[in-house]
Design an enzyme around this catalytic site. Structure first.
Site, PDB file in Angstrom:
ATOM      1  N   ASN A 135      20.101  43.262  41.962  1.00 20.40           N
ATOM      2  CA  ASN A 135      21.277  43.083  41.110  1.00 20.40           C
ATOM      3  C   ASN A 135      21.348  41.716  40.447  1.00 20.40           C
ATOM      4  O   ASN A 135      22.400  41.324  39.939  1.00 20.40           O
ATOM      5  CB  ASN A 135      22.557  43.332  41.922  1.00 20.40           C
TER       6      ASN A 135
ATOM      7  N   GLN B  89      30.422  42.132  46.127  1.00 19.96           N
ATOM      8  CA  GLN B  89      30.114  42.955  47.290  1.00 19.96           C
ATOM      9  C   GLN B  89      28.756  43.664  47.271  1.00 19.96           C
ATOM     10  O   GLN B  89      28.497  44.524  48.121  1.00 19.96           O
ATOM     11  CB  GLN B  89      31.219  44.001  47.538  1.00 19.96           C
ATOM     12  N   ASP B  90      27.895  43.309  46.342  1.00 25.44           N
ATOM     13  CA  ASP B  90      26.562  43.927  46.345  1.00 25.44           C
ATOM     14  C   ASP B  90      25.530  42.927  45.822  1.00 25.44           C
ATOM     15  O   ASP B  90      24.757  43.222  44.898  1.00 25.44           O
ATOM     16  CB  ASP B  90      26.557  45.193  45.488  1.00 25.44           C
ATOM     17  N   ILE B  91      25.499  41.750  46.448  1.00 26.33           N
ATOM     18  CA  ILE B  91      24.569  40.699  46.046  1.00 26.33           C
ATOM     19  C   ILE B  91      23.226  40.967  46.723  1.00 26.33           C
ATOM     20  O   ILE B  91      23.118  40.914  47.943  1.00 26.33           O
ATOM     21  CB  ILE B  91      25.105  39.311  46.447  1.00 26.33           C
ATOM     22  N   ARG B  92      22.241  41.278  45.925  1.00 21.85           N
ATOM     23  CA  ARG B  92      20.888  41.558  46.419  1.00 21.85           C
ATOM     24  C   ARG B  92      19.908  41.346  45.268  1.00 21.85           C
ATOM     25  O   ARG B  92      20.321  41.256  44.105  1.00 21.85           O
ATOM     26  CB  ARG B  92      20.783  42.977  46.975  1.00 21.85           C
TER      27      ARG B  92
END
Length: 277
Positions: free
Chosen positions: A102, A96-99
Site C-alpha cells: 500500500n 489501518q492497513d500500512i504495508r
C-alpha cells in the site's frame, strides 16, 4: 483511475461502503504523499469510484528488486509516510492497513500511501459486527491492540510504520508472527523483540532501539507522536547510546565460541588424563 466492484461483490453492502469510504477519504485529505480523489464534473449511471492515477511500483516490489534500502533512503521514506499519516490523523482518520503493497514508490523515491478501504473515521467501521472484533489490514503489520480488544489510536499506526521499516531492513518481522497469536493483554507482555542485529542486519544500536520502542507491544511505551519517532530516526537518542551486549548482537558466534572453548577444555583434560602416571 476507475474502481468498480467485482460481480461477486456487487450485492455486498459492506464492501461497497468500503469503496465509497476510500473515495471520500481521498477527497477529504490532501497531502503530497496521499492518493488523491478527483473532483466530480459528471453524473454516474452505475457504481464506481474515481481516484487519481498514481504511477510507481509497490514498496514490496521495490525491495524485491533492490534489496534493503540504505539508511538515508529509509529515513526519507519514514518521514514521507509519517507525514501522510499525520495528515489523516488530523482529520480523525486511521489508515489501518500500512504495508508494503500500500505504499507506491515513484520517481526520485517519492512515496504515495494508497488504499483507504480499511480506514476508520473517528472509530467508525472499526467493528464489522457487534459480536465480532474487526482486525483490519495485514495481520503481520497490525498493532497488538487489535488482537486483544483494545481501542486503537495513532500509536497503532506508529507500530505498523515501525514494522514496515523493520521489514524493509531485514525482510522479517520484529516478533515474527507472534503478535497475531496473542489474544490477551498478559500474553502481550511475553512478546520479545528480535533485534535487527540478531537478523544479521548491520545498523547502529540506537536506530534498532528507536524502531524497537516504536513497535513496543504496549502502546503506552511507544513514542507520544510520529514526529518524535521520526526525529529519533534522524538523531541518535542519547538514551539508546549503549552498545548491545555481544550475546544480543551475535548470539550464534557467542555459542560457537563457547562450544569451541568447551571442546578445547575437553581435549586438554583427556590429554592430561592419558598422560597421568
Amino acid at each position: 483511475m476507475l474502481k468498480v466492484p467485482a460481480v461477486s461483490m456487487q450485492d455486498n453492502s459492506g464492501f461497497l461502503d468500503e469503496m465509497i469510504k476510500e473515495e471520500w477519504v481521498a477527497k477529504r485529505v490532501s497531502h503530497p504523499q496521499l492518493l488523491a480523489g478527483v473532483g466530480e464534473t459528471f453524473s454516474r449511471s452505475c457504481f464506481y469510484v474515481v481516484l487519481t492515477y498514481c504511477p510507481g511500483i509497490s514498496m514490496r516490489q521495490w525491495r524485491d528488486d533492490n534489496g534493503a534500502p540504505d539508511l538515508m533512503v529509509l529515513r526519507d521514506w519514514a518521514t514521507q509516510v509519517a507525514g501522510a499519516l499525520t495528515a489523516l490523523h488530523r482529520q480523525g482518520i486511521l489508515h489501518q492497513d500500512i504495508r508494503p503493497e500500500n505504499v507506491l514508490v515513484g520517481d526520485n523515491n517519492t512515496l504515495t500511501l494508497i488504499d483507504y478501504g480499511a480506514a476508520s473515521i473517528s472509530g467508525h467501521n472499526f467493528l464489522m459486527a457487534s459480536e465480532q472484533l474487526f482486525i483490519p489490514g495485514d495481520l503481520l503489520f497490525a498493532a497488538p491492540e487489535y488482537f486483544v480488544g483494545l481501542w486503537p489510536d495513532e500509536r497503532a499506526e506508529q507500530f505498523s510504520l515501525a514494522v514496515l521499516l523493520y521489514y524493509l531492513l531485514s525482510g522479517e518481522y520484529p516478533y515474527d508472527a507472534g503478535v497475531a497469536k496473542k489474544t490477551s493483554y498478559s500474553a502481550l507482555l511475553k512478546l520479545r523483540y528480535i533485534s535487527l542485529n540478531q537478523r544479521n542486519v548491520s545498523v547502529p544500536a540506537w536506530l534498532d532501539a528507536t524502531i524497537k520502542r516504536a513497535c513496543h507491544p504496549q502502546a503506552t511505551k511507544r513514542y507520544e507522536s510520529l514526529s518524535e519517532f521520526v526525529y529519533d530516526l534522524h538523531h541518535p537518542n542519547p538514551a539508546y547510546g549503549r552498545t548491545l551486549p555481544l550475546m544480543e548482537r551475535h548470539p550464534v558466534r557467542v555459542w560457537q565460541g563457547i562450544s569451541g572453548i568447551l571442546a578445547i577444555t575437553v581435549i586438554v583434560l583427556l590429554v592430561l588424563l592419558f598422560d597421568a602416571p
